[in-house]
Design an enzyme around this catalytic site. Structure first.
Site, PDB file in Angstrom:
ATOM      1  N   SER A  99       6.944  -4.349   1.500  1.00 14.67           N
ATOM      2  CA  SER A  99       6.215  -3.800   2.639  1.00 14.67           C
ATOM      3  C   SER A  99       7.091  -3.378   3.800  1.00 14.67           C
ATOM      4  CB  SER A  99       5.188  -4.826   3.127  1.00 14.67           C
ATOM      5  OG  SER A  99       5.831  -6.015   3.557  1.00 14.67           O
ATOM      6  N   HIS A 127       0.176  -4.336  -0.730  1.00 12.76           N
ATOM      7  CA  HIS A 127       0.546  -3.112  -0.028  1.00 12.76           C
ATOM      8  C   HIS A 127       0.456  -1.890  -0.946  1.00 12.76           C
ATOM      9  CE1 HIS A 127       2.342  -6.274   2.509  1.00 12.76           C
ATOM     10  NE2 HIS A 127       1.990  -5.463   3.484  1.00 12.76           N
ATOM     11  N   LYS A 158      -6.446  -5.404   3.792  1.00 12.00           N
ATOM     12  CA  LYS A 158      -5.609  -4.307   4.268  1.00 12.00           C
ATOM     13  C   LYS A 158      -6.330  -2.985   4.021  1.00 12.00           C
ATOM     14  CE  LYS A 158      -1.299  -6.896   3.722  1.00 12.00           C
ATOM     15  NZ  LYS A 158      -1.152  -7.177   5.167  1.00 12.00           N
TER      16      LYS A 158
END
Length: 312
Positions: A99, A127, A158
């Protein structure tokens, strides 16, 4: 559609019937319990050795204790190899995307090695879920190895917008084991209903169309290409995490402050979050950003970059 069903359909089009390579097929999946137990006991050792933020090779060849190799191995990412004493199960663990730099793991090569050494492959997709790959299913879809990755762990907090919660997709025996032995699962409260509804709808949208994933790819490349043409160095490749590399910690902080004055909120990252000399401003492209938002951000970077002598 329930959240569990949505995640299973989204993350496991192959894994629901997936079998490991022939050598692994003889090993009961219950051996994963040994790996989990070893990891739980060794987390403090790994942190103390400075490996939590870096990349290391971790092996166990002489018993259940994990020996930590403290060497960094240069700029290349090392991957986590766990070999149990009995060799009943071998597990290769890696992030799908790293990330801080936006680097994509070489999953094709990792899967080749795993098959060569009769190992399972476990990837963390926090991610990557929701935007990597043609339909946003993640790094393994992007690199064409969905049928070669056995276990996927990811988050609802996320790209899927749920703000909390996560999931694990893998062989049925492993999932049943985790429901009985996983501490985060056993000792956590249920997700709030709004989070479940939001995450479920996000997955349904991704299952229905590839428009969002394709839009993310286009917006990402718009920002990366325009910033590169302006003279900035952007780490990683084709990932919505776009680290603008500056090197100096104070410079990263000052530029971030000046960007905010221009109406653009970005954060400067420096040691110990990233290695010394690798300070950067970490930009994250969102599906909610318009082309005008991206162009405005690039213009703000150009203005502040010239002010601080980063570009001419």
């Amino acid at each position: 559609m329930s959240l569990r069903t949505a995640v299973r359909l989204f993350g496991a089009p192959f894994r629901s019937v997936l079998q490991p390579c022939a050598a692994n097929a003889r090993r009961p999946y219950a051996a994963v319990a040994q790996a989990l137990s070893v990891l739980e006991n060794e987390l403090d050792t790994i942190r103390a050795a400075g490996t939590w933020k870096g990349e290391r090779v971790i092996t166990s060849k002489q018993g259940p204790h994990i020996n930590v190799d403290g060497s960094r191995g240069g700029e290349q990412h090392s991957y986590l190899f766990i070999y149990l004493q009995s060799s009943r199960l071998r597990l290769v663990v890696t992030d799908g995307v790293f990330s801080m730099d936006g680097d994509v793991a070489p999953l094709q090569g990792i899967c080749d090695l795993a098959e060569q050494y009769s190992a399972l492959v476990f990837i963390d997709e926090c991610h990557a879920t929701g935007f990597m790959g043609p339909r946003g299913r993640g790094t393994d879809e992007l690199l064409g190895v969905m049928d070669r990755v056995h276990i996927v762990n990811s988050t609802l907090g996320k790209a899927l917008g749920g703000a909390a919660g996560g999931y694990t997709v893998g062989p049925k025996a492993l999932i049943e084991l985790l429901r009985q032995r996983s501490r985060p699962y056993l000792f956590s409260n249920s997700l709030p209903p709004p989070v479940v509804g939001c995450a479920t709808r996000a997955v349904e949208l991704l299952l229905a169309s590839n428009e969002i994933a394709q839009s993310m790819a286009a917006k990402t490349m718009r920002f990366r290409n325009n910033m590169t043409q302006a003279g900035f160095t952007i780490s990683g490749t084709a990932h919505p995490i776009c680290p603008v590399m500056l090197g100096d910690a104070r410079l990263a902080s000052l530029m971030a402050d000046d960007m905010l004055k221009l109406g653009v909120y970005v954060i400067g990252f420096s040691y110990p979050v990233v290695p010394k000399g690798k300070a950067r401003i970490r930009v994250q492209i969102s599906a909610a950003h318009t082309d005008e938002d991206i162009d405005r951000t690039v213009d703000a970077f150009i203005q502040t970059g010239r002010k601080h002598g980063v570009i001419s």
